[in-house]
Design a protein around this motif. Structure first.
Motif, mmCIF file in Angstrom:
data_model
loop_
_atom_site.group_PDB
_atom_site.id
_atom_site.type_symbol
_atom_site.label_atom_id
_atom_site.label_comp_id
_atom_site.label_asym_id
_atom_site.label_seq_id
_atom_site.Cartn_x
_atom_site.Cartn_y
_atom_site.Cartn_z
ATOM 1 N N ALA A 115 0.835 -1.207 0.000
ATOM 2 C CA ALA A 115 0.000 0.000 0.000
ATOM 3 C C ALA A 115 0.867 1.252 0.000
ATOM 4 C CB ALA A 115 -0.926 -0.008 1.214
ATOM 5 N N ASP A 116 1.924 1.254 0.812
ATOM 6 C CA ASP A 116 2.822 2.415 0.857
ATOM 7 C C ASP A 116 3.519 2.613 -0.484
ATOM 8 O OD1 ASP A 116 2.213 2.945 3.488
ATOM 9 O OD2 ASP A 116 3.886 1.755 4.286
ATOM 10 N N ASN A 117 3.942 1.510 -1.093
ATOM 11 C CA ASN A 117 4.703 1.600 -2.345
ATOM 12 C C ASN A 117 3.874 2.131 -3.505
ATOM 13 O OD1 ASN A 117 7.151 0.706 -1.322
ATOM 14 N ND2 ASN A 117 6.668 -1.455 -1.694
ATOM 15 N N TRP A 118 2.568 1.843 -3.525
ATOM 16 C CA TRP A 118 1.746 2.210 -4.675
ATOM 17 C C TRP A 118 0.722 3.307 -4.371
ATOM 18 C CZ3 TRP A 118 3.505 0.873 -9.198
ATOM 19 C CH2 TRP A 118 4.320 -0.261 -9.292
ATOM 20 N N THR A 119 0.782 3.899 -3.192
ATOM 21 C CA THR A 119 -0.105 5.019 -2.880
ATOM 22 C C THR A 119 0.245 6.217 -3.765
ATOM 23 O OG1 THR A 119 -0.376 4.332 -0.591
ATOM 24 C CG2 THR A 119 -0.833 6.635 -1.084
ATOM 25 N N PRO A 120 -0.740 6.877 -4.380
ATOM 26 C CA PRO A 120 -0.436 8.038 -5.233
ATOM 27 C C PRO A 120 0.275 9.136 -4.457
ATOM 28 C CG PRO A 120 -2.685 7.284 -5.598
ATOM 29 C CD PRO A 120 -2.177 6.529 -4.404
ATOM 30 N N THR A 121 1.274 9.724 -5.076
ATOM 31 C CA THR A 121 2.030 10.816 -4.489
ATOM 32 C C THR A 121 2.356 11.810 -5.589
ATOM 33 O OG1 THR A 121 3.964 11.376 -3.146
ATOM 34 C CG2 THR A 121 4.270 9.717 -4.837
ATOM 35 N N LYS A 122 2.626 13.046 -5.242
ATOM 36 C CA LYS A 122 2.853 14.090 -6.241
ATOM 37 C C LYS A 122 4.237 14.698 -6.090
ATOM 38 C CE LYS A 122 -2.058 15.175 -6.286
ATOM 39 N NZ LYS A 122 -3.091 16.189 -6.000
ATOM 40 N N VAL A 123 4.883 14.935 -7.227
ATOM 41 C CA VAL A 123 6.224 15.524 -7.236
ATOM 42 C C VAL A 123 6.317 16.537 -8.365
ATOM 43 C CG1 VAL A 123 7.323 13.468 -6.302
ATOM 44 C CG2 VAL A 123 7.165 13.751 -8.764
ATOM 45 N N GLN A 124 7.217 17.495 -8.196
ATOM 46 C CA GLN A 124 7.555 18.382 -9.296
ATOM 47 C C GLN A 124 8.555 17.657 -10.191
ATOM 48 O OE1 GLN A 124 8.954 22.002 -7.388
ATOM 49 N NE2 GLN A 124 7.165 23.095 -8.136
ATOM 50 N N LYS A 125 8.306 17.668 -11.477
ATOM 51 C CA LYS A 125 9.194 16.974 -12.403
ATOM 52 C C LYS A 125 10.620 17.525 -12.330
ATOM 53 C CE LYS A 125 7.767 15.665 -16.550
ATOM 54 N NZ LYS A 125 7.448 15.656 -18.011
ATOM 55 N N PHE A 126 10.752 18.834 -12.158
ATOM 56 C CA PHE A 126 12.082 19.437 -12.105
ATOM 57 C C PHE A 126 12.849 18.961 -10.868
ATOM 58 C CE2 PHE A 126 15.056 22.992 -11.229
ATOM 59 C CZ PHE A 126 15.780 22.928 -12.407
ATOM 60 N N GLN A 127 12.148 18.838 -9.735
ATOM 61 C CA GLN A 127 12.791 18.329 -8.532
ATOM 62 C C GLN A 127 13.209 16.876 -8.716
ATOM 63 O OE1 GLN A 127 13.950 20.666 -6.785
ATOM 64 N NE2 GLN A 127 12.975 20.380 -4.804
ATOM 65 N N LEU A 128 12.371 16.097 -9.363
ATOM 66 C CA LEU A 128 12.704 14.702 -9.624
ATOM 67 C C LEU A 128 13.917 14.602 -10.550
ATOM 68 C CD1 LEU A 128 12.073 11.730 -9.286
ATOM 69 C CD2 LEU A 128 10.368 11.921 -11.109
ATOM 70 N N CYS A 129 14.005 15.517 -11.495
ATOM 71 C CA CYS A 129 15.172 15.558 -12.383
ATOM 72 C C CYS A 129 16.441 15.830 -11.586
ATOM 73 C CB CYS A 129 14.963 16.634 -13.457
ATOM 74 S SG CYS A 129 16.306 16.749 -14.661
ATOM 75 N N ARG A 130 16.367 16.736 -10.629
ATOM 76 C CA ARG A 130 17.518 17.020 -9.771
ATOM 77 C C ARG A 130 17.944 15.789 -8.984
ATOM 78 N NH1 ARG A 130 16.548 22.816 -6.738
ATOM 79 N NH2 ARG A 130 17.004 24.194 -8.500
ATOM 80 N N VAL A 131 16.962 15.095 -8.422
ATOM 81 C CA VAL A 131 17.255 13.881 -7.660
ATOM 82 C C VAL A 131 17.921 12.845 -8.567
ATOM 83 C CG1 VAL A 131 16.209 11.936 -6.431
ATOM 84 C CG2 VAL A 131 15.429 14.260 -5.963
ATOM 85 N N TYR A 132 17.430 12.729 -9.806
ATOM 86 C CA TYR A 132 17.992 11.763 -10.752
ATOM 87 C C TYR A 132 19.459 12.083 -11.034
ATOM 88 C CZ TYR A 132 18.241 8.670 -14.822
ATOM 89 O OH TYR A 132 18.596 7.667 -15.701
ATOM 90 N N VAL A 133 19.754 13.337 -11.339
ATOM 91 C CA VAL A 133 21.135 13.730 -11.646
ATOM 92 C C VAL A 133 22.038 13.487 -10.440
ATOM 93 C CG1 VAL A 133 22.641 15.664 -12.226
ATOM 94 C CG2 VAL A 133 20.461 15.393 -13.410
ATOM 95 N N ALA A 134 21.561 13.882 -9.259
ATOM 96 C CA ALA A 134 22.345 13.664 -8.042
ATOM 97 C C ALA A 134 22.618 12.183 -7.818
ATOM 98 C CB ALA A 134 21.612 14.260 -6.836
ATOM 99 N N SER A 135 21.652 11.348 -8.136
ATOM 100 C CA SER A 135 21.807 9.903 -7.946
ATOM 101 C C SER A 135 22.779 9.308 -8.963
ATOM 102 C CB SER A 135 20.442 9.210 -8.033
ATOM 103 O OG SER A 135 19.565 9.686 -7.029
ATOM 104 N N VAL A 136 22.790 9.846 -10.180
ATOM 105 C CA VAL A 136 23.793 9.430 -11.166
ATOM 106 C C VAL A 136 25.192 9.731 -10.638
ATOM 107 C CG1 VAL A 136 24.754 9.888 -13.460
ATOM 108 C CG2 VAL A 136 22.282 9.660 -13.179
#
Length: 391
Positions: free
Chosen positions: A210-231
């Motif tokens: 339930a926790d894994n698939w519960t709808p959640t909202k993010v800013q795409k730009f923030q997610l992009c930052r997280v992606y780059v940082a994770s790379v």
């Protein structure tokens, strides 16, 4: 529920975020050098009443070589064909392409040097500059295909442009492939990867369905930052873990050796390991790698990778974290914009909010870390054949 992407400042023992913050505030980080650690949550401007569904119609399923970034050079397009149709000859094709590029670039430079002082000097200088740019683009495509080869080896497809995975404003990625993406790491590295997931996503190891698939909202730009940082973090972990492995091996060989002689022995070990440290199972030359540029030993070794990284001084930390080549830097930029950006403009909207789930966010971050690790591999492989531009 609102997205739990966390940007709280943390201490060094949590490893990743401090390293990433240092990188993102430095000149090496292209378009994402703003403050990475901002508000504790992403505000939402609109509500999306969607429930996670088990049907394939609500999730992004993909296969083949459907990567977000499409190679545009002849070398890149050729390697796509080889990878899809004749995988066993992939390394042979890569080697040949790199040798041709090196020859073409060196020939253009030689002609430019021979023409110095003549009426044709300007022309040959321009030809050499154009050839340099063409070779750089081709090498970046080859680097990307080497990364794609590594992903295909663990039977994981890169997530395509996110706009292709959106259904009614909802982003879901399926299958998650978490096990495959985690399988590339040692136990010690995986421990740090999971700490990273907890830090940036609020993920918990014992999260329920339930926790894994519960709808959640993010800013795409923030997610992009997280992606780059994770790379960047995946790249750092690969560099630090290999360094740690070599130092432990050296300690085991002779624990009483002084630091000066240990440095020389460790360099010899690096050169002699051959295919053990060359990422694609073969080596084409004996040129020195970026490892030789890193300060090698500390007075006191740490047995556990996490605490070993904590012992780094600022210079060593930066050495392990910094991308070694300009081509690698360019590739991260191109790939992230292709993944998150608008297909027409290539830009990432700063205010666009998407609905997704923790499971899909975890998949994206695990892919980014793997991408950074494979990028380190590809960069080291290329350096054995082709002279990359120092970053």
């Amino acid at each position: 529920m609102d997205c739990g992407l966390s940007y709280t400042k943390i201490s060094l023992h949590q490893s990743l975020p401090l390293t990433v913050k240092t990188l993102l505030s430095s000149s090496t980080c292209f378009a994402f050098n703003n403050s990475f650690f901002g508000s504790s949550s992403v505000s939402c401007r609109r509500s999306l009443f969607l429930v996670a569904s088990g049907s394939s119609s609500s999730k992004c399923e993909f296969g083949g070589l459907n990567a977000p970034l499409e190679p545009t050079t002849p070398a890149g397009r050729l390697l796509i064909t080889v990878l899809l149709n004749d995988r066993k000859y992939f390394h042979v094709a890569v080697q040949k392409q790199l040798e041709q590029l090196a020859y073409q670039r060196d020939e253009a430079v030689a002609r430019m040097n021979l023409s110095l002082g003549s009426d044709e000097a300007f022309l040959h200088r321009r030809i050499a500059e154009v050839k340099e740019l063409e070779c750089e683009a081709s090498v970046e495509d080859i680097m990307y295909m080497l990364i794609s080869y590594k992903f295909s080896g663990i039977r994981v497809h890169l997530v395509p442009r996110l706009s292709k995975c959106m259904y009614n404003g909802r982003l879901e990625i399926w299958p998650c492939k978490d096990w495959e993406l985690e399988s590339i790491h040692s136990c010690e590295v995986l421990e740090m990867v999971r700490e990273h997931l907890t830090t940036v996503l609020g993920w918990k190891e014992k999260s329920n369905v339930a926790d894994n698939w519960t709808p959640t909202k993010v800013q795409k730009f923030q997610l992009c930052r997280v992606y780059v940082a994770s790379v960047l973090y995946g790249y750092f972990l690969k560099s630090a873990s290999l360094r740690h492995h070599l130092e432990q091996k050296l300690d085991h060989i002779n624990p009483d050796r002084d630091i000066a002689s240990s440095n020389q022995l460790l360099l010899s070990e690096i050169r002699s390991l051959g295919s053990e440290i060359v990422p694609f199972g073969r080596i084409s030359g004996t040129r020195s790698t970026s490892l030789g540029q890193i300060p090698l030993l500390c007075e006191k070794k740490q047995d556990k990778l996490k605490y070993y990284v904590m012992s780094f001084d600022p210079e060593t930390l930066q050495m392990c974290a910094k991308l070694k080549s300009k081509e690698a830097l360019n590739l991260i930029e191109k790939h992230s914009y292709a993944l998150f950006g608008d297909k027409k403009t290539g830009l990432v909207a700063s205010d666009e909010v998407i609905s997704t789930s923790l499971a899909s966010l975890k998949r994206i971050v695990l892919e980014a870390i793997a991408f950074g690790s494979f990028l380190w591999d590809a960069e080291e492989y290329l350096r054995t054949v082709y002279k990359l531009k120092e970053n």
